[in-house]
Design a protein around this motif. Sequence first.
Motif, PDB file in Angstrom:
ATOM      1  N   LEU A 248       4.324   3.189 -19.483  1.00  0.00           N
ATOM      2  CA  LEU A 248       4.172   3.879 -18.211  1.00  0.00           C
ATOM      3  C   LEU A 248       4.254   5.395 -18.338  1.00  0.00           C
ATOM      4  O   LEU A 248       3.563   6.137 -17.642  1.00  0.00           O
ATOM      5  CB  LEU A 248       5.254   3.387 -17.232  1.00  0.00           C
ATOM      6  CG  LEU A 248       5.167   3.878 -15.788  1.00  0.00           C
ATOM      7  CD1 LEU A 248       3.941   3.301 -15.108  1.00  0.00           C
ATOM      8  CD2 LEU A 248       6.429   3.484 -15.015  1.00  0.00           C
ATOM      9  N   HIS A 249       5.114   5.880 -19.247  1.00  0.00           N
ATOM     10  CA  HIS A 249       5.325   7.321 -19.381  1.00  0.00           C
ATOM     11  C   HIS A 249       4.559   7.928 -20.559  1.00  0.00           C
ATOM     12  O   HIS A 249       4.930   8.993 -21.055  1.00  0.00           O
ATOM     13  CB  HIS A 249       6.821   7.617 -19.526  1.00  0.00           C
ATOM     14  CG  HIS A 249       7.594   7.415 -18.255  1.00  0.00           C
ATOM     15  ND1 HIS A 249       7.699   8.376 -17.282  1.00  0.00           N
ATOM     16  CD2 HIS A 249       8.285   6.347 -17.786  1.00  0.00           C
ATOM     17  CE1 HIS A 249       8.428   7.932 -16.277  1.00  0.00           C
ATOM     18  NE2 HIS A 249       8.794   6.686 -16.556  1.00  0.00           N
ATOM     19  N   TYR A 250       3.499   7.257 -20.998  1.00  0.00           N
ATOM     20  CA  TYR A 250       2.667   7.821 -22.062  1.00  0.00           C
ATOM     21  C   TYR A 250       2.213   9.220 -21.654  1.00  0.00           C
ATOM     22  O   TYR A 250       1.864   9.468 -20.493  1.00  0.00           O
ATOM     23  CB  TYR A 250       1.450   6.921 -22.303  1.00  0.00           C
ATOM     24  CG  TYR A 250       0.507   7.433 -23.363  1.00  0.00           C
ATOM     25  CD1 TYR A 250       0.765   7.217 -24.710  1.00  0.00           C
ATOM     26  CD2 TYR A 250      -0.644   8.134 -23.014  1.00  0.00           C
ATOM     27  CE1 TYR A 250      -0.098   7.682 -25.685  1.00  0.00           C
ATOM     28  CE2 TYR A 250      -1.521   8.605 -23.971  1.00  0.00           C
ATOM     29  CZ  TYR A 250      -1.252   8.377 -25.314  1.00  0.00           C
ATOM     30  OH  TYR A 250      -2.100   8.853 -26.276  1.00  0.00           O
ATOM     31  N   CYS A 251       2.223  10.132 -22.615  1.00  0.00           N
ATOM     32  CA  CYS A 251       1.973  11.550 -22.339  1.00  0.00           C
ATOM     33  C   CYS A 251       0.649  11.777 -21.620  1.00  0.00           C
ATOM     34  O   CYS A 251      -0.425  11.425 -22.131  1.00  0.00           O
ATOM     35  CB  CYS A 251       1.997  12.340 -23.640  1.00  0.00           C
ATOM     36  SG  CYS A 251       1.626  14.098 -23.430  1.00  0.00           S
ATOM     37  N   LEU A 252       0.720  12.386 -20.455  1.00  0.00           N
ATOM     38  CA  LEU A 252      -0.468  12.666 -19.654  1.00  0.00           C
ATOM     39  C   LEU A 252      -1.397  13.659 -20.352  1.00  0.00           C
ATOM     40  O   LEU A 252      -2.611  13.623 -20.176  1.00  0.00           O
ATOM     41  CB  LEU A 252      -0.034  13.226 -18.293  1.00  0.00           C
ATOM     42  CG  LEU A 252      -1.076  13.316 -17.194  1.00  0.00           C
ATOM     43  CD1 LEU A 252      -1.525  11.927 -16.766  1.00  0.00           C
ATOM     44  CD2 LEU A 252      -0.507  14.073 -15.991  1.00  0.00           C
ATOM     45  N   GLY A 253      -0.819  14.554 -21.152  1.00  0.00           N
ATOM     46  CA  GLY A 253      -1.614  15.591 -21.814  1.00  0.00           C
ATOM     47  C   GLY A 253      -1.949  15.289 -23.259  1.00  0.00           C
ATOM     48  O   GLY A 253      -2.268  16.213 -24.017  1.00  0.00           O
ATOM     49  N   ALA A 254      -1.914  14.013 -23.659  1.00  0.00           N
ATOM     50  CA  ALA A 254      -2.166  13.660 -25.055  1.00  0.00           C
ATOM     51  C   ALA A 254      -3.534  14.140 -25.539  1.00  0.00           C
ATOM     52  O   ALA A 254      -3.663  14.689 -26.635  1.00  0.00           O
ATOM     53  CB  ALA A 254      -2.033  12.148 -25.248  1.00  0.00           C
ATOM     54  N   ALA A 255      -4.569  13.951 -24.733  1.00  0.00           N
ATOM     55  CA  ALA A 255      -5.913  14.352 -25.143  1.00  0.00           C
ATOM     56  C   ALA A 255      -5.996  15.859 -25.352  1.00  0.00           C
ATOM     57  O   ALA A 255      -6.636  16.342 -26.298  1.00  0.00           O
ATOM     58  CB  ALA A 255      -6.935  13.907 -24.101  1.00  0.00           C
ATOM     59  N   LEU A 256      -5.320  16.617 -24.483  1.00  0.00           N
ATOM     60  CA  LEU A 256      -5.315  18.072 -24.627  1.00  0.00           C
ATOM     61  C   LEU A 256      -4.559  18.487 -25.880  1.00  0.00           C
ATOM     62  O   LEU A 256      -4.992  19.388 -26.615  1.00  0.00           O
ATOM     63  CB  LEU A 256      -4.688  18.717 -23.385  1.00  0.00           C
ATOM     64  CG  LEU A 256      -4.635  20.238 -23.375  1.00  0.00           C
ATOM     65  CD1 LEU A 256      -6.024  20.838 -23.500  1.00  0.00           C
ATOM     66  CD2 LEU A 256      -3.952  20.737 -22.099  1.00  0.00           C
TER      67      LEU A 256
ATOM     68  N   LEU B  78       4.090  20.558 -16.418  1.00  0.00           N
ATOM     69  CA  LEU B  78       2.957  20.866 -17.286  1.00  0.00           C
ATOM     70  C   LEU B  78       3.264  22.051 -18.189  1.00  0.00           C
ATOM     71  O   LEU B  78       2.922  22.049 -19.381  1.00  0.00           O
ATOM     72  CB  LEU B  78       1.712  21.172 -16.440  1.00  0.00           C
ATOM     73  CG  LEU B  78       1.079  19.998 -15.701  1.00  0.00           C
ATOM     74  CD1 LEU B  78      -0.007  20.495 -14.761  1.00  0.00           C
ATOM     75  CD2 LEU B  78       0.506  18.990 -16.691  1.00  0.00           C
ATOM     76  N   SER B  79       3.907  23.056 -17.624  1.00  0.00           N
ATOM     77  CA  SER B  79       4.230  24.250 -18.402  1.00  0.00           C
ATOM     78  C   SER B  79       5.178  23.936 -19.550  1.00  0.00           C
ATOM     79  O   SER B  79       4.945  24.308 -20.699  1.00  0.00           O
ATOM     80  CB  SER B  79       4.857  25.307 -17.487  1.00  0.00           C
ATOM     81  OG  SER B  79       5.429  26.354 -18.244  1.00  0.00           O
ATOM     82  N   ILE B  80       6.246  23.207 -19.235  1.00  0.00           N
ATOM     83  CA  ILE B  80       7.270  22.937 -20.235  1.00  0.00           C
ATOM     84  C   ILE B  80       6.778  21.925 -21.269  1.00  0.00           C
ATOM     85  O   ILE B  80       6.836  22.152 -22.477  1.00  0.00           O
ATOM     86  CB  ILE B  80       8.555  22.440 -19.558  1.00  0.00           C
ATOM     87  CG1 ILE B  80       9.122  23.546 -18.661  1.00  0.00           C
ATOM     88  CG2 ILE B  80       9.589  22.004 -20.578  1.00  0.00           C
ATOM     89  CD1 ILE B  80      10.225  23.081 -17.733  1.00  0.00           C
ATOM     90  N   ALA B  81       6.281  20.784 -20.777  1.00  0.00           N
ATOM     91  CA  ALA B  81       5.873  19.716 -21.687  1.00  0.00           C
ATOM     92  C   ALA B  81       4.650  20.110 -22.511  1.00  0.00           C
ATOM     93  O   ALA B  81       4.577  19.837 -23.708  1.00  0.00           O
ATOM     94  CB  ALA B  81       5.589  18.447 -20.890  1.00  0.00           C
ATOM     95  N   GLY B  82       3.679  20.755 -21.886  1.00  0.00           N
ATOM     96  CA  GLY B  82       2.453  21.092 -22.581  1.00  0.00           C
ATOM     97  C   GLY B  82       2.554  22.289 -23.492  1.00  0.00           C
ATOM     98  O   GLY B  82       1.700  22.477 -24.367  1.00  0.00           O
ATOM     99  N   HIS B  83       3.576  23.088 -23.309  1.00  0.00           N
ATOM    100  CA  HIS B  83       3.729  24.307 -24.105  1.00  0.00           C
ATOM    101  C   HIS B  83       4.570  24.062 -25.350  1.00  0.00           C
ATOM    102  O   HIS B  83       4.119  24.229 -26.481  1.00  0.00           O
ATOM    103  CB  HIS B  83       4.352  25.391 -23.224  1.00  0.00           C
ATOM    104  CG  HIS B  83       4.908  26.559 -23.957  1.00  0.00           C
ATOM    105  ND1 HIS B  83       6.097  27.143 -23.590  1.00  0.00           N
ATOM    106  CD2 HIS B  83       4.481  27.243 -25.030  1.00  0.00           C
ATOM    107  CE1 HIS B  83       6.354  28.151 -24.411  1.00  0.00           C
ATOM    108  NE2 HIS B  83       5.394  28.228 -25.291  1.00  0.00           N
TER     109      HIS B  83
END
Length: 415
Positions: free
Chosen positions: A362-370, A247-252
């Motif tokens: 399957l690997h669609y970004c979990l944090g797309a909405a954010l 979460l830190s790496i991908a979302g940042h």
Amino acid sequence: MSTPIIPDLASPEAAADLPRIRERVRAAGGSLPITFGGTPARLFVDDADARTILGDRRFTVDAAGVEGGTRTLSRTDLLLRLGVEPDLIVHLTQGLLDKDGIDHTRLRKLVSRTFTVRRVQAMTPRVQDLTDRLLAGLPDHVEDGAVDLLAHFAYPLPIAVICDLVGVPEDERTPWREWSHTLTSFDLTDPDRFNGAVTALVESCRRLIATHREREHDDLLADLIRATDEEGDRLSEEELVTMLLTLSIAGHETTANLIGNGTHALLTHPEQLTHLKDDPELLTPAVHELLRWCGPVFQTRMRYASEDVTLNTGTLRRGEAAIAMISGANRDPAAHPDPDRLDLARHRGEPGEGHLAFGHGLHYCLGAALARLEGRVAFGSLLSTYPDLSPDPRRPAVRQPNIAFDRLRDLYVRL
């Protein structure tokens, strides 16, 4: 596969020239044989092929699970050579992005139970408050009439949001940003710095989990600790640490580059910037167009064909590797007419997403909405707070070569 005709895609030469490589592949018909870190693969730039590679269950992210799969130096072996401690490597190689099939489904289901659209929507006031505070502080960082928007807005905002989301204490947020940035730089010429960042981030995650177990918290990490599936399964301690790192790496990094790249695009296309200022309702489609036109991700990690697959622009045999170039698919004229033209109204009224900036399948970004939320708030607030924002002509933006991310080294602007 035939002999590659472009540089190794993991090389500094290729990282500095990815946009031209993208067009070279398109001119050759949409796919070309390449190597990535010495591994033979095929690079695809067409939208339809990219969607198949990312969404078809015949492709897997783990070569070991494919009979006859491409054999190369594993990420684990590479990290060991760099001197990363074996008990830390699991957090860099066993995350949600590294899993296929049942393993991926289990992890994603547990995380999806807590990382909901409702939670993201509830964060809107906090994202707005963080944005307003950062924008209000920009004049404090002006030097010689300009401020680096990357350093003082684009990067601090998403790491602050992520840290809020998982409950990182204020005094650790600046180090979290630095550690995350080091891990996404892919600069392996300084092993001590890379290893130090891994160690520090893992230790910080362990402390964070421990404090959350000691007393009640109301954040994503607390929900992840409590989350269970129908069979009563939970995330293990190691899985929790790995998820926090992911979460830190991908979302940042990705959101920071969306804000940086998108702002640069707007400033260098003044007619589009004027349209956005004049029509606030254009903001949502504008974020989608910026994701398409200058999204933060150049290409996905390798996928391996579990059986022979014929795509529109090439055939892969069982075990062969494919790389879907996201920026190529997003500039595919078959999917996006006049693809090199930035048109903020392009996606107005369209249902769903026409681009692949968040991946597919399957690997669609979990944090797309954010990410979309942060983009809307960041661009809207930046332009309303500083309507006369302009690029600093003395220090034009320069792209920072990177094998995975499209990002700028800095972005100096006049307020």
